[in-house]
Design a protein around this motif. Sequence first.
Motif, PDB file in Angstrom:
ATOM      1  N   ILE A  92      10.655   1.511  16.321  1.00 51.09           N
ATOM      2  CA  ILE A  92      11.689   0.923  15.492  1.00 51.09           C
ATOM      3  C   ILE A  92      11.609   1.532  14.100  1.00 51.09           C
ATOM      4  O   ILE A  92      10.577   2.064  13.696  1.00 51.09           O
ATOM      5  N   THR A  93      12.707   1.446  13.392  1.00 52.48           N
ATOM      6  CA  THR A  93      12.716   1.786  11.985  1.00 52.48           C
ATOM      7  C   THR A  93      12.676   0.475  11.226  1.00 52.48           C
ATOM      8  O   THR A  93      13.476  -0.425  11.494  1.00 52.48           O
ATOM      9  N   LEU A  94      11.749   0.357  10.317  1.00 50.76           N
ATOM     10  CA  LEU A  94      11.557  -0.888   9.581  1.00 50.76           C
ATOM     11  C   LEU A  94      11.743  -0.628   8.101  1.00 50.76           C
ATOM     12  O   LEU A  94      11.081   0.237   7.534  1.00 50.76           O
ATOM     13  N   ARG A  95      12.634  -1.357   7.490  1.00 50.46           N
ATOM     14  CA  ARG A  95      12.852  -1.248   6.047  1.00 50.46           C
ATOM     15  C   ARG A  95      12.110  -2.392   5.372  1.00 50.46           C
ATOM     16  O   ARG A  95      12.281  -3.556   5.736  1.00 50.46           O
ATOM     17  N   LEU A  96      11.272  -2.042   4.393  1.00 52.32           N
ATOM     18  CA  LEU A  96      10.495  -3.037   3.661  1.00 52.32           C
ATOM     19  C   LEU A  96      10.766  -2.909   2.173  1.00 52.32           C
ATOM     20  O   LEU A  96      10.899  -1.792   1.667  1.00 52.32           O
ATOM     21  N   PRO A  97      10.772  -4.024   1.461  1.00 51.62           N
ATOM     22  CA  PRO A  97      10.799  -3.921   0.004  1.00 51.62           C
ATOM     23  C   PRO A  97       9.533  -3.180  -0.453  1.00 51.62           C
ATOM     24  O   PRO A  97       8.467  -3.303   0.176  1.00 51.62           O
ATOM     25  N   SER A  98       9.639  -2.419  -1.518  1.00 49.04           N
ATOM     26  CA  SER A  98       8.506  -1.590  -1.947  1.00 49.04           C
ATOM     27  C   SER A  98       7.273  -2.415  -2.290  1.00 49.04           C
ATOM     28  O   SER A  98       6.143  -1.984  -2.031  1.00 49.04           O
ATOM     29  N   ASP A  99       7.456  -3.624  -2.841  1.00 49.32           N
ATOM     30  CA  ASP A  99       6.289  -4.441  -3.171  1.00 49.32           C
ATOM     31  C   ASP A  99       5.577  -4.937  -1.908  1.00 49.32           C
ATOM     32  O   ASP A  99       4.345  -4.978  -1.857  1.00 49.32           O
ATOM     33  N   LEU A 100       6.334  -5.257  -0.868  1.00 47.98           N
ATOM     34  CA  LEU A 100       5.728  -5.675   0.392  1.00 47.98           C
ATOM     35  C   LEU A 100       5.017  -4.499   1.057  1.00 47.98           C
ATOM     36  O   LEU A 100       3.901  -4.650   1.578  1.00 47.98           O
TER      37      LEU A 100
ATOM     38  N   ALA B 113      -2.174  -1.825   0.958  1.00 46.55           N
ATOM     39  CA  ALA B 113      -3.470  -2.182   0.357  1.00 46.55           C
ATOM     40  C   ALA B 113      -4.317  -2.985   1.328  1.00 46.55           C
ATOM     41  O   ALA B 113      -5.530  -2.760   1.439  1.00 46.55           O
ATOM     42  N   ARG B 114      -3.704  -3.938   2.031  1.00 47.30           N
ATOM     43  CA  ARG B 114      -4.452  -4.732   3.023  1.00 47.30           C
ATOM     44  C   ARG B 114      -4.953  -3.828   4.150  1.00 47.30           C
ATOM     45  O   ARG B 114      -6.073  -3.986   4.627  1.00 47.30           O
ATOM     46  N   ALA B 115      -4.118  -2.890   4.582  1.00 51.68           N
ATOM     47  CA  ALA B 115      -4.509  -1.968   5.649  1.00 51.68           C
ATOM     48  C   ALA B 115      -5.690  -1.127   5.204  1.00 51.68           C
ATOM     49  O   ALA B 115      -6.655  -0.947   5.960  1.00 51.68           O
ATOM     50  N   LYS B 116      -5.629  -0.625   3.994  1.00 50.61           N
ATOM     51  CA  LYS B 116      -6.724   0.217   3.488  1.00 50.61           C
ATOM     52  C   LYS B 116      -8.023  -0.572   3.421  1.00 50.61           C
ATOM     53  O   LYS B 116      -9.076  -0.075   3.836  1.00 50.61           O
ATOM     54  N   SER B 117      -7.955  -1.812   2.936  1.00 43.70           N
ATOM     55  CA  SER B 117      -9.182  -2.610   2.830  1.00 43.70           C
ATOM     56  C   SER B 117      -9.743  -2.976   4.199  1.00 43.70           C
ATOM     57  O   SER B 117     -10.950  -3.177   4.345  1.00 43.70           O
ATOM     58  N   ALA B 118      -8.888  -3.049   5.207  1.00 48.34           N
ATOM     59  CA  ALA B 118      -9.328  -3.358   6.574  1.00 48.34           C
ATOM     60  C   ALA B 118      -9.608  -2.089   7.378  1.00 48.34           C
ATOM     61  O   ALA B 118      -9.941  -2.179   8.561  1.00 48.34           O
ATOM     62  N   ARG B 119      -9.441  -0.935   6.738  1.00 52.16           N
ATOM     63  CA  ARG B 119      -9.640   0.360   7.398  1.00 52.16           C
ATOM     64  C   ARG B 119      -8.751   0.520   8.624  1.00 52.16           C
ATOM     65  O   ARG B 119      -9.188   0.943   9.689  1.00 52.16           O
TER      66      ARG B 119
END
Length: 51
Positions: free
Chosen positions: A7-15, A21-27
Motif C-alpha cells: 500500500i501507499t501510506l501518506r503520513l503527516p511529517s510529525d507522525l 524515532a520509535r523504530a530506531k530506538s527499537a532497532r
Amino acid sequence: MDDEKRITLRLPSDLHAWLAARAKSARRSLNSEILHRLESERDAAVADAAR
C-alpha cells in the motif's frame, strides 16, 4: 506473512518523524514498526472482543 499486500501510506511529517524515532530506538525498520503497532492494536482489539 504468507500473503502480503503493498500500500501507499501518506503520513503527516510529525507522525512520520515520531514513528521513525520509535523504530530506531527499537532497532526496527519503519515498516516493521508500523506493522508491530498495528498488530499489537489488532491483538488487543481481538482480546477485548473476546471478553
